[in-house]
Design a protein around this motif. Structure first.
Motif, mmCIF file in Angstrom:
data_model
loop_
_atom_site.group_PDB
_atom_site.id
_atom_site.type_symbol
_atom_site.label_atom_id
_atom_site.label_comp_id
_atom_site.label_asym_id
_atom_site.label_seq_id
_atom_site.Cartn_x
_atom_site.Cartn_y
_atom_site.Cartn_z
ATOM 1 N N ARG A 1 -7.218 -4.480 7.557
ATOM 2 C CA ARG A 1 -8.400 -4.310 8.416
ATOM 3 C C ARG A 1 -9.245 -3.143 7.921
ATOM 4 N N VAL A 2 -8.606 -2.068 7.488
ATOM 5 C CA VAL A 2 -9.347 -0.908 6.966
ATOM 6 C C VAL A 2 -10.119 -1.319 5.716
ATOM 7 N N ARG A 3 -9.469 -2.086 4.851
ATOM 8 C CA ARG A 3 -10.118 -2.541 3.615
ATOM 9 C C ARG A 3 -11.346 -3.402 3.946
ATOM 10 N N GLU A 4 -11.183 -4.327 4.884
ATOM 11 C CA GLU A 4 -12.307 -5.190 5.266
ATOM 12 C C GLU A 4 -13.418 -4.392 5.942
ATOM 13 N N ASN A 5 -13.063 -3.481 6.826
ATOM 14 C CA ASN A 5 -14.074 -2.656 7.511
ATOM 15 C C ASN A 5 -14.832 -1.770 6.530
ATOM 16 N N ALA A 6 -14.158 -1.284 5.517
ATOM 17 C CA ALA A 6 -14.844 -0.467 4.501
ATOM 18 C C ALA A 6 -15.944 -1.284 3.832
ATOM 19 N N GLU A 7 -15.656 -2.534 3.555
ATOM 20 C CA GLU A 7 -16.675 -3.402 2.957
ATOM 21 C C GLU A 7 -17.813 -3.663 3.938
ATOM 22 N N VAL A 8 -17.472 -3.972 5.182
ATOM 23 C CA VAL A 8 -18.479 -4.272 6.205
ATOM 24 C C VAL A 8 -19.407 -3.077 6.425
ATOM 25 N N PHE A 9 -18.822 -1.879 6.485
ATOM 26 C CA PHE A 9 -19.607 -0.668 6.766
ATOM 27 C C PHE A 9 -20.153 -0.018 5.493
ATOM 28 N N ASN A 10 -19.849 -0.621 4.348
ATOM 29 C CA ASN A 10 -20.341 -0.139 3.060
ATOM 30 C C ASN A 10 -19.946 1.323 2.793
ATOM 31 N N VAL A 11 -18.663 1.600 3.016
ATOM 32 C CA VAL A 11 -18.101 2.916 2.733
ATOM 33 C C VAL A 11 -16.874 2.719 1.846
ATOM 34 N N SER A 12 -16.405 3.783 1.260
ATOM 35 C CA SER A 12 -15.218 3.663 0.417
ATOM 36 C C SER A 12 -13.986 3.398 1.280
ATOM 37 N N PHE A 13 -13.012 2.734 0.687
ATOM 38 C CA PHE A 13 -11.749 2.501 1.384
ATOM 39 C C PHE A 13 -11.139 3.828 1.821
ATOM 40 N N ARG A 14 -11.185 4.820 0.941
ATOM 41 C CA ARG A 14 -10.619 6.148 1.229
ATOM 42 C C ARG A 14 -11.260 6.760 2.474
ATOM 43 N N ASP A 15 -12.602 6.737 2.547
ATOM 44 C CA ASP A 15 -13.281 7.330 3.702
ATOM 45 C C ASP A 15 -12.974 6.571 4.990
ATOM 46 N N GLU A 16 -12.944 5.249 4.909
ATOM 47 C CA GLU A 16 -12.629 4.463 6.111
ATOM 48 C C GLU A 16 -11.190 4.713 6.542
ATOM 49 N N LEU A 17 -10.287 4.806 5.595
ATOM 50 C CA LEU A 17 -8.890 5.086 5.925
ATOM 51 C C LEU A 17 -8.761 6.453 6.590
ATOM 52 N N HIS A 18 -9.422 7.451 6.054
ATOM 53 C CA HIS A 18 -9.359 8.789 6.645
ATOM 54 C C HIS A 18 -9.981 8.798 8.037
ATOM 55 N N ARG A 19 -11.062 8.039 8.229
ATOM 56 C CA ARG A 19 -11.678 7.943 9.561
ATOM 57 C C ARG A 19 -10.678 7.349 10.564
ATOM 58 N N VAL A 20 -9.995 6.299 10.153
ATOM 59 C CA VAL A 20 -9.036 5.653 11.052
ATOM 60 C C VAL A 20 -7.853 6.586 11.321
ATOM 61 N N LEU A 21 -7.379 7.277 10.299
ATOM 62 C CA LEU A 21 -6.284 8.243 10.492
ATOM 63 C C LEU A 21 -6.660 9.280 11.549
ATOM 64 N N ILE A 22 -7.839 9.867 11.391
ATOM 65 C CA ILE A 22 -8.220 10.946 12.300
ATOM 66 C C ILE A 22 -8.581 10.390 13.679
ATOM 67 N N PHE B 1 0.832 -1.203 0.000
ATOM 68 C CA PHE B 1 0.000 0.000 0.000
ATOM 69 C C PHE B 1 0.870 1.258 0.000
ATOM 70 N N ILE B 2 0.452 2.246 -0.784
ATOM 71 C CA ILE B 2 1.080 3.569 -0.778
ATOM 72 C C ILE B 2 -0.046 4.593 -0.627
ATOM 73 N N LEU B 3 0.088 5.469 0.322
ATOM 74 C CA LEU B 3 -0.935 6.467 0.635
ATOM 75 C C LEU B 3 -1.014 7.542 -0.441
ATOM 76 N N ASP B 4 -2.221 7.816 -0.906
ATOM 77 C CA ASP B 4 -2.480 8.921 -1.825
ATOM 78 C C ASP B 4 -2.764 10.189 -1.024
ATOM 79 N N GLU B 5 -2.707 11.321 -1.684
ATOM 80 C CA GLU B 5 -3.123 12.608 -1.109
ATOM 81 C C GLU B 5 -2.352 12.967 0.165
#
Length: 143
Positions: free
Chosen positions: A89-110, A15-19
């Motif tokens: 885990r972020v990728r799997e949680n994004a699927e479980v919560f039906n959100v984009s990987f990007r949004d779930e990743l940003h949620r976890v970051l913050i 994985f390489i972080l965008d933005e």
């Protein structure tokens, strides 16, 4: 990103972080809104197995998790820490919560940043408050 107090590292992942620049600006805005000073913040993106080992070794928790935050600051108004994030885990949680990987990743970051700012999520009430703070700061992203 030289001279930035925010660093992004990778362990056991492709994985390489965008933005990155936009994320650094956003993180600094969140920290400034809490009237804290950012000294040094390192995000380590890794695999489930890598973070599981850290969870066992340092926290005695034999479970998978999406994030572990280590506060390295000696002062209450300084942000200095290491935030480990399992990309798996972020990728799997994004699927479980039906959100984009990007949004779930940003949620976890913050989420990790909010821990360094003194917010907790051990009880139901504090978890609810943490989720509200995450939503608030996610809505402030301008990218």
């Amino acid at each position: 990103m030289e001279d930035s107090p925010v660093e992004f590292l990778y362990e056991d992942t492709d994985f390489i972080l965008d933005e990155q620049l936009e994320l650094i600006d956003w993180i600094q805005q969140v920290i400034a809104a809490h009237q804290y000073r950012l000294e040094n913040l390192t995000f380590i993106f890794c695999s489930d197995s890598y973070l599981h080992q850290i969870n066992v070794e340092f926290l005695n928790h034999d479970t998978l998790t999406d994030i572990i935050t280590f506060d390295n600051s000696d002062d209450s108004d300084i942000v200095e820490g290491d935030i480990f994030i399992s990309v798996d885990r972020v990728r799997e949680n994004a699927e479980v919560f039906n959100v984009s990987f990007r949004d779930e990743l940003h949620r976890v970051l913050i989420h990790g940043v909010l821990h360094l700012l003194g917010h907790t999520d051990k009880e139901l009430l504090s978890r609810t408050a943490m989720r509200h703070r995450e939503d608030t700061f996610l809505s402030l992203r301008s990218f």
